[in-house]
Design a protein around this motif. Structure first.
Motif, PDB file in Angstrom:
ATOM      1  N   ASN A 106     -10.580  -4.084   0.991  1.00  0.00           N
ATOM      2  CA  ASN A 106     -10.481  -5.345   1.959  1.00  0.00           C
ATOM      3  C   ASN A 106      -9.743  -6.433   1.977  1.00  0.00           C
ATOM      4  O   ASN A 106      -9.541  -7.612   2.529  1.00  0.00           O
ATOM      5  N   ARG A 107      -8.385  -6.824   0.559  1.00  0.00           N
ATOM      6  CA  ARG A 107      -7.740  -7.236   0.385  1.00  0.00           C
ATOM      7  C   ARG A 107      -6.731  -6.845   0.626  1.00  0.00           C
ATOM      8  O   ARG A 107      -5.417  -7.651   0.239  1.00  0.00           O
ATOM      9  N   VAL A 108      -6.624  -5.385   0.427  1.00  0.00           N
ATOM     10  CA  VAL A 108      -4.396  -5.052   0.558  1.00  0.00           C
ATOM     11  C   VAL A 108      -4.777  -5.206   2.230  1.00  0.00           C
ATOM     12  O   VAL A 108      -5.040  -4.082   2.984  1.00  0.00           O
ATOM     13  N   ASP A 109      -3.451  -5.303   2.949  1.00  0.00           N
ATOM     14  CA  ASP A 109      -2.945  -5.075   4.367  1.00  0.00           C
ATOM     15  C   ASP A 109      -2.476  -3.275   4.097  1.00  0.00           C
ATOM     16  O   ASP A 109      -1.825  -3.033   3.786  1.00  0.00           O
ATOM     17  N   LEU A 110      -3.822  -2.959   5.904  1.00  0.00           N
ATOM     18  CA  LEU A 110      -3.509  -1.811   5.753  1.00  0.00           C
ATOM     19  C   LEU A 110      -1.627  -1.402   6.346  1.00  0.00           C
ATOM     20  O   LEU A 110      -1.268  -0.485   6.064  1.00  0.00           O
ATOM     21  N   ARG A 111      -0.485  -1.817   6.521  1.00  0.00           N
ATOM     22  CA  ARG A 111       0.212  -1.725   6.876  1.00  0.00           C
ATOM     23  C   ARG A 111       1.671  -1.348   5.460  1.00  0.00           C
ATOM     24  O   ARG A 111       2.235  -0.179   5.260  1.00  0.00           O
ATOM     25  N   LEU A 112       0.551  -2.102   4.136  1.00  0.00           N
ATOM     26  CA  LEU A 112       1.309  -0.938   3.088  1.00  0.00           C
ATOM     27  C   LEU A 112       0.943   0.131   2.079  1.00  0.00           C
ATOM     28  O   LEU A 112       1.394   1.142   1.850  1.00  0.00           O
TER      29      LEU A 112
END
Length: 426
Positions: free
Chosen positions: A110-116
């Motif tokens: 839940n800490r990584v941007d989904l766009r990445l």
């Protein structure tokens, strides 16, 4: 998703640090991410973290799921007792060291941007031979150039490593390593396998004893290759008698003749002619490895591999079959092929062994002096607007494709890294 994505995320710290804490609720501060480890053991070494009020120095292990710790049997391996943080995408089970103490866990899901993540998955799921083809035009030219240079050096180090392995396997004998590299090169792809078998079945210590005598060298090479068994003309019978004596003396077992390929080849490239050229080269240059280190111009390297053949093979391409227009030695293009596939790997091997970068620079310089040859690998990049200008570029493209593009190893590639860095999430 593969672990390489999480390696990339941790290495570059591309995740939210807001209220960063372990699964046990202890505050976490990353003081040093550690050094990425490509060998056995933990993924990142020499990391420094603050967990709660205590500063820890040790390793960081990365998995998709915490349970992978058990799947890889780390709980029984003392080497993993030094892990001070377990970075995972999902924490499905607690993990323990061999002494039963719990390893702190950081969850990134839940800490990584989904766009990445979407950019990563687009690269991983690409149907293109070059996964980053849609992004390629947007990547700065300098990034691509530097990555190709890196791929070239890595490829030469890999080729040099193969030579080093032979060197070490045969009692640290450089001439033995050069002999095996030479025979492999003399196969010119079409007959590479039988030439490799010949190198194994005809030990160099036997060849070394007879390098002063060209007829004996021809007898050893042609006889061991299986071309003297049905000798008919006078010269072949002479070599057969010589080989029969040497075969019994050294207990040699010749290769079957049918292992060699003749189809769709010009007579000048027949394996019989190549073996005669090999005999001439070994006879003229008994210390081949030393000569490869010493040469300092492309012309001298070409001449090294263009040793003259015996009088018989200047007029014959097979036993009993004459051809007036045969050359006295190997052609220039074939000699240049041996520069690429024999001299360059040997120079790279010695550079690694000696720690002297000058030998690697010489290897690269030789490749830069040779004309490029378009092939299926370079054409993949040519379609994206990049064009090879020398044999060095050919080797770079081959290294980039085989090490990074084909296995979709984008996270370890500077081009892939640049694409990820240009993601809207960053």
């Amino acid at each position: 998703m593969k672990e390489d994505f999480l390696h990339y995320i941790w290495q570059h710290q591309y995740f939210s640090k807001t209220a960063l804490a372990t699964t046990c609720g202890e505050p976490l501060e990353v003081l040093r991410t550690g050094f990425y480890n490509t060998d056995a053991g933990s993924d990142f070494r020499e990391a420094i973290l603050r967990v709660g009020e205590v500063e820890w120095s040790g390793s960081v292990e990365v998995h998709l799921r915490a349970s992978d710790w058990h799947r890889h049997n780390h709980q029984h391996d003392p080497k993993y007792d030094q892990v001070v943080l377990h970075v995972v995408w999902q924490a499905d089970v607690p993990v323990l060291r061999t002494d039963g103490t719990m390893v702190p866990v950081l969850v990134l899901q839940n800490r990584v941007d989904l766009r990445l993540l979407q950019t990563y998955e687009q690269l991983q799921n690409s149907k293109n031979a070059i996964p980053c083809a849609p992004f390629w035009p947007s990547v700065p030219e300098i990034t691509k150039v530097l990555m190709l240079e890196r791929a070239l050096v890595e490829r030469l180090e890999e080729k040099g490593g193969e030579v080093l392995q032979v060197y070490r396997s045969y009692g640290n004998d450089w001439e033995q390593a050069a002999y095996q590299a030479l025979l492999r090169g003399f196969g010119f792809k079409i007959n590479q396998q039988p030439f490799e078998q010949l190198a194994k079945s005809l030990p160099f210590h036997v060849v070394r004893k007879h390098q002063h005598n060209l007829p004996q060298l021809e007898a050893l090479l042609l006889g061991q290759a299986g071309f003297l068994a049905d000798a008919k003309d006078e010269y072949a019978q002479q070599l057969q008698r010589e080989y029969t004596f040497l075969q019994h003396k050294y207990k040699l077992e010749p290769l079957p003749r049918h292992h060699w390929n003749f189809l769709r080849m010009r007579p000048a490239n027949f394996p019989t002619v190549r073996l005669a050229q090999l005999a001439g080269l070994l006879h003229q240059h008994p210390s081949l490895f030393t000569k490869i280190l010493e040469k300092d111009t492309m012309k001298k390297y070409e001449q090294l591999f263009q040793a003259a053949v015996s009088g018989y093979w200047q007029k014959h391409y097979m036993f009993g079959r004459e051809k007036k227009a045969l050359a006295k030695g190997m052609g220039k293009s074939s000699a240049q092929n041996l520069v690429v596939n024999v001299a360059v790997p040997i120079l790279a091997a010695y550079a690694s062994h000696s720690g002297d970068r000058a030998y690697l620079d010489k290897a690269i310089s030789l490749l830069e002096q040779l004309k490029e040859e378009s092939n299926k690998y370079t054409r993949l990049y040519e379609e994206l607007g990049w064009r090879a200008k020398s044999a060095a570029d050919n080797q770079a493209a081959l290294g980039l494709y085989k090490r990074y593009c084909h296995p979709v190893n984008c996270m370890r590639c500077a081009v892939g890294n640049k694409i990820m860095k240009n993601s809207p999430a960053l």
